[in-house]
Design a protein around this motif. Sequence first.
Motif, mmCIF file in Angstrom:
data_model
loop_
_atom_site.group_PDB
_atom_site.id
_atom_site.type_symbol
_atom_site.label_atom_id
_atom_site.label_comp_id
_atom_site.label_asym_id
_atom_site.label_seq_id
_atom_site.Cartn_x
_atom_site.Cartn_y
_atom_site.Cartn_z
ATOM 1 N N THR A 74 1.276 -7.070 -23.309
ATOM 2 C CA THR A 74 1.221 -7.309 -24.549
ATOM 3 C C THR A 74 2.287 -6.350 -25.163
ATOM 4 O OG1 THR A 74 -0.871 -8.075 -24.650
ATOM 5 C CG2 THR A 74 0.071 -7.274 -26.732
ATOM 6 N N PRO A 75 3.324 -6.750 -25.801
ATOM 7 C CA PRO A 75 4.303 -5.534 -26.856
ATOM 8 C C PRO A 75 3.432 -5.162 -27.736
ATOM 9 C CG PRO A 75 4.663 -8.082 -27.090
ATOM 10 C CD PRO A 75 3.862 -8.102 -26.171
ATOM 11 N N LEU A 76 3.760 -3.984 -28.198
ATOM 12 C CA LEU A 76 3.095 -3.276 -29.409
ATOM 13 C C LEU A 76 4.466 -2.711 -30.613
ATOM 14 C CD1 LEU A 76 0.224 -1.194 -27.475
ATOM 15 C CD2 LEU A 76 0.043 -3.401 -28.677
ATOM 16 N N ASN A 77 4.015 -2.772 -31.766
ATOM 17 C CA ASN A 77 4.715 -2.019 -32.291
ATOM 18 C C ASN A 77 5.207 -0.607 -31.980
ATOM 19 O OD1 ASN A 77 4.528 -4.265 -34.442
ATOM 20 N ND2 ASN A 77 3.273 -3.447 -35.457
ATOM 21 N N ASN A 78 6.442 -0.312 -32.201
ATOM 22 C CA ASN A 78 6.872 1.128 -31.650
ATOM 23 C C ASN A 78 5.987 2.303 -32.081
ATOM 24 O OD1 ASN A 78 9.049 -0.067 -30.145
ATOM 25 N ND2 ASN A 78 10.175 -0.465 -31.829
ATOM 26 N N ALA A 79 5.460 1.949 -33.410
ATOM 27 C CA ALA A 79 4.863 3.258 -33.914
ATOM 28 C C ALA A 79 3.622 3.454 -33.100
ATOM 29 C CB ALA A 79 4.374 2.910 -35.271
ATOM 30 N N ARG A 80 3.003 2.487 -32.245
ATOM 31 C CA ARG A 80 1.876 2.794 -31.447
ATOM 32 C C ARG A 80 2.266 3.814 -30.296
ATOM 33 N NH1 ARG A 80 -2.142 -0.796 -30.693
ATOM 34 N NH2 ARG A 80 -2.923 0.393 -29.233
ATOM 35 N N CYS A 81 3.386 4.036 -29.863
ATOM 36 C CA CYS A 81 3.915 4.957 -28.820
ATOM 37 C C CYS A 81 4.353 6.282 -29.676
ATOM 38 C CB CYS A 81 4.923 4.215 -27.914
ATOM 39 S SG CYS A 81 4.227 3.091 -26.824
ATOM 40 N N ASN A 82 3.396 7.126 -29.791
ATOM 41 C CA ASN A 82 3.714 8.351 -30.574
ATOM 42 C C ASN A 82 3.328 9.521 -29.869
ATOM 43 O OD1 ASN A 82 0.864 8.120 -30.508
ATOM 44 N ND2 ASN A 82 0.450 8.273 -32.696
ATOM 45 N N TYR A 83 3.465 9.527 -28.608
ATOM 46 C CA TYR A 83 3.123 10.622 -27.865
ATOM 47 C C TYR A 83 4.596 11.166 -27.415
ATOM 48 C CZ TYR A 83 -1.727 9.791 -26.791
ATOM 49 O OH TYR A 83 -3.128 9.556 -27.002
ATOM 50 N N THR A 84 5.082 12.463 -27.378
ATOM 51 C CA THR A 84 6.442 12.734 -26.948
ATOM 52 C C THR A 84 5.992 13.931 -25.782
ATOM 53 O OG1 THR A 84 6.117 14.698 -28.772
ATOM 54 C CG2 THR A 84 7.244 12.405 -29.097
ATOM 55 N N CYS A 85 6.790 14.023 -24.948
ATOM 56 C CA CYS A 85 7.106 15.008 -23.952
ATOM 57 C C CYS A 85 8.239 15.760 -24.111
ATOM 58 C CB CYS A 85 6.989 14.459 -22.544
ATOM 59 S SG CYS A 85 5.578 13.092 -22.231
ATOM 60 N N GLU A 86 8.274 17.101 -24.737
ATOM 61 C CA GLU A 86 9.789 17.932 -24.845
ATOM 62 C C GLU A 86 10.578 16.795 -25.817
ATOM 63 O OE1 GLU A 86 10.621 20.673 -24.572
ATOM 64 O OE2 GLU A 86 8.758 21.574 -23.676
ATOM 65 N N GLY A 87 9.909 16.091 -26.675
ATOM 66 C CA GLY A 87 10.923 15.514 -27.585
ATOM 67 C C GLY A 87 11.309 13.973 -27.167
ATOM 68 N N VAL A 88 10.816 13.705 -26.103
ATOM 69 C CA VAL A 88 11.014 12.324 -25.390
ATOM 70 C C VAL A 88 9.656 11.646 -25.663
ATOM 71 C CG1 VAL A 88 11.692 11.095 -23.320
ATOM 72 C CG2 VAL A 88 12.545 13.370 -23.781
ATOM 73 N N ARG A 89 10.052 10.212 -25.971
ATOM 74 C CA ARG A 89 8.805 9.244 -26.178
ATOM 75 C C ARG A 89 8.266 9.095 -24.767
ATOM 76 N NH1 ARG A 89 8.994 7.314 -31.265
ATOM 77 N NH2 ARG A 89 10.890 7.604 -32.390
ATOM 78 N N CYS A 90 6.661 9.223 -24.928
ATOM 79 C CA CYS A 90 6.028 8.851 -23.459
ATOM 80 C C CYS A 90 4.755 8.222 -23.826
ATOM 81 C CB CYS A 90 5.986 10.210 -22.696
ATOM 82 S SG CYS A 90 5.300 11.714 -23.385
ATOM 83 N N GLY A 91 4.569 7.222 -24.420
ATOM 84 C CA GLY A 91 3.349 6.484 -24.497
ATOM 85 C C GLY A 91 2.649 6.767 -25.847
ATOM 86 N N GLY A 92 1.335 6.243 -25.946
ATOM 87 C CA GLY A 92 0.742 6.733 -27.048
ATOM 88 C C GLY A 92 -0.902 6.453 -26.626
ATOM 89 N N ASN A 93 -1.758 6.297 -27.745
ATOM 90 C CA ASN A 93 -3.262 6.113 -27.242
ATOM 91 C C ASN A 93 -3.173 4.653 -26.732
ATOM 92 O OD1 ASN A 93 -5.837 6.395 -27.018
ATOM 93 N ND2 ASN A 93 -6.238 5.693 -29.180
ATOM 94 N N GLU A 94 -3.814 4.326 -25.333
ATOM 95 C CA GLU A 94 -3.922 3.305 -24.900
ATOM 96 C C GLU A 94 -2.664 2.331 -24.841
ATOM 97 O OE1 GLU A 94 -6.299 2.319 -22.724
ATOM 98 O OE2 GLU A 94 -6.951 4.239 -22.988
ATOM 99 N N ALA A 95 -1.393 3.000 -24.898
ATOM 100 C CA ALA A 95 -0.146 2.378 -25.110
ATOM 101 C C ALA A 95 0.951 2.962 -23.906
ATOM 102 C CB ALA A 95 0.205 2.465 -26.367
ATOM 103 N N VAL A 96 1.813 2.338 -23.538
ATOM 104 C CA VAL A 96 2.884 3.136 -22.745
ATOM 105 C C VAL A 96 4.202 2.636 -23.044
ATOM 106 C CG1 VAL A 96 1.180 2.907 -20.376
ATOM 107 C CG2 VAL A 96 2.613 0.984 -21.266
ATOM 108 N N SER A 97 5.005 3.747 -22.733
ATOM 109 C CA SER A 97 6.499 3.676 -23.208
ATOM 110 C C SER A 97 6.920 2.757 -21.758
ATOM 111 C CB SER A 97 7.105 4.692 -23.434
ATOM 112 O OG SER A 97 6.701 5.297 -24.713
ATOM 113 N N VAL A 98 7.874 1.993 -21.566
ATOM 114 C CA VAL A 98 8.381 1.471 -20.515
ATOM 115 C C VAL A 98 9.959 1.629 -20.670
ATOM 116 C CG1 VAL A 98 8.723 -0.630 -19.113
ATOM 117 C CG2 VAL A 98 6.502 -0.256 -20.097
#
Length: 715
Positions: free
Chosen positions: A133-157
């Motif tokens: 299931t695709p999600l709105n990009n705002a759901r992936c709000n975790y960052t690793c040294e400024g790089v996007r790396c997922g969110g709460n129960e959401a993954v960056s692919v």
Amino acid sequence: MYWPTLISLAMMRMVYNVEGIQYVFYNQSETWEKARDVCRKNDLKLASFNETSIESKLQNCSLEGVTDLWTDIFMYTTPYMSLLGCFLRNDLPTQTIKADSLIECQIFCEEHPRFAIMKTDCACLTADSNLGTPLNNARCNYTCEGVRCGGNEAVSVYEIVTGGSVVGEQALSPNVSLSCLAYQCANNSITYEEEDCRENSITLNTDYFSCTFEPEDDCFLVQPTWDDFDWSVQNTSLAEFSGYEPSYYAYVDATGSNPNQTATLISTNSFKAANWCLRFRYLASLATSLNVTLLDIIQDKHESLINIRNATNTLITDPDWYYVEVNIIRENDFKLMFSFEESNESSNIALDDVSMIAGYCNETLTELLNQRGELQCTFGGNTDMCFTQDNMKDTADWVYINNQAILFRAAKQSSILISAFEFQDVSVHICVRYYTFGRPSLIFHTEDNTLPNNIMLTTLCTNKTISIAVKSKLYINGTLSNKSLSEIQINYIKINIIEHSYNYQNETTERQIRPVPDPSVISTSDLRKARCISDGPYKYTNTIRLHGKYLPQNGVPTEVLIYRVNDSTVYWDKIKPTTKKLFVCEKDAGAVNSCENYSPGRPVNDPGRSSEENGIVWIIAIVASSIIFLTMVVAVVVFKRGYVKGFCANRSTDKKENTPNLHLDVVKSTSSYETLKVTRNNTAEGTYELLHPEPATMTPDNEYSYITENAYENK
């Protein structure tokens, strides 16, 4: 009696207690990985050459004819990776591995075309893996040294970009830990450049987008290559008496084409789920067919927003520019598409002044003015884009006819137009084209400035810059005369911001900096299917590369620092697993200017001197020991002759008991030098070093730099 002993001890200290590094030259070409193994097997490490005056310390080795040497300083660069988007975690494989950074996740999954990350959880994906299931990009709000790396129960692919580099071989910049791929539209073609993602010259603006088709304009629209015919950018006049005066615009002339053929413009980015205001102008001299469509990314469906079918003709202008603004309220991320379709009759369309701003239309006109630095207020399509009427105080109404604002047929009555935009801390230049008949009164003013006016057909432009400090709107106050025939017609109002008293652009740029890659911007694969319609500055794609002191699973980095022998300089070089070079090993061994050539079957000298130097050391040691022994014998004889037999016997006995102890102390002291252990940097490599950076070994004085292990530590 004691001076020979003291001299001997001092000589031994000079021989054994000098700090330094011992170098061993291997006159054999090996791969970088093999060279490191050879050094380890001999309790050494591959040399880093990070000492000062290193050339003098290698002169004892036979390096004639040697050009380059391996060093132990290396870097791993990931392939280009595009961010596919944000997806629901539960739809992906449950088996994950731990990765402290995005670069570690890529290394774990280097045999896979895709991978997903959610903070430290990493999952490897195949090309046919269902992303779920695709999600709105705002759901992936975790960052690793400024790089996007997922969110709460959401993954960056992420997906590895196939087809090789689109920018050619790039020189490594060791200080850059994160590179972004940028593109530029120039001369109807797309060029690429790799940039440091931390550069502020390329910002990620997610709240404002514009396309005026001017040279160097940051247009957010491109044309797909699968279109039947093309949009072109022109600057010839299409309307002689129009209030709107564009310098460049996009144009399609479908004369001679077949029915149902299309020409399309599509946004290079997706827009976040929010409230948006779309503004644009269009002109059509004939009946036309222009559709504005929203492409829902989450639900993968199209939704019609605006359908335009008529020509933009008026009674006094043929044709004219019409103005359109519409609020867009979306719960899902989306893209925007303009599609012109040829009908059974010949038709054409011109498009200009396109903007998308986050927020409602009645709230964002000031932002549009500040972003562009100019605003053309016209009444095309009998629509007022800039003003509202003060109905509480008005005794008459402005009406919109023939793309003009007109006040008439109401003797001694008045009406005020109030701008939907505001000025504050700016210097502006204002031009107004208007016409009056019957000597009415027309006053243009702000809170603390009044513009002069005339009573004839004219273009009123301020002859000097108007400075506006306090927050103020622009007011147009029209009052008709006592005569029965009294009229005011306003054709346009043009506003140019000369300067802000504060740096607006710097303020907005700081606000616009976002983590990378931006999931809303275009990918390189989509750019291959697009054609630029106008030139513009460099902009980011959603493609990145990471750089760090990591080793992939095959143990071979992508770049190694090479030591150039002839001038004692270093340079970074891309290597292959089969690349071979000569090498030097090193260890801390208490020696200065120590370098020897490796000979099979002979252990490395300790503490690191050449065979000639070690021979001299042993000769000095033997001579010193002989002097001590002879001195002690002479002392015994003197004592025997100087005292009575019993007394001498006792003294001799004491001397014999003490003398060996003194000698043993010296021996113990010297043995501590003989058993000096080699100090090595045992960094537990093996499988662990495949994914964990080694400690930095370089000093700030080096000619090169590197990335330390904490460049990608988990936030």
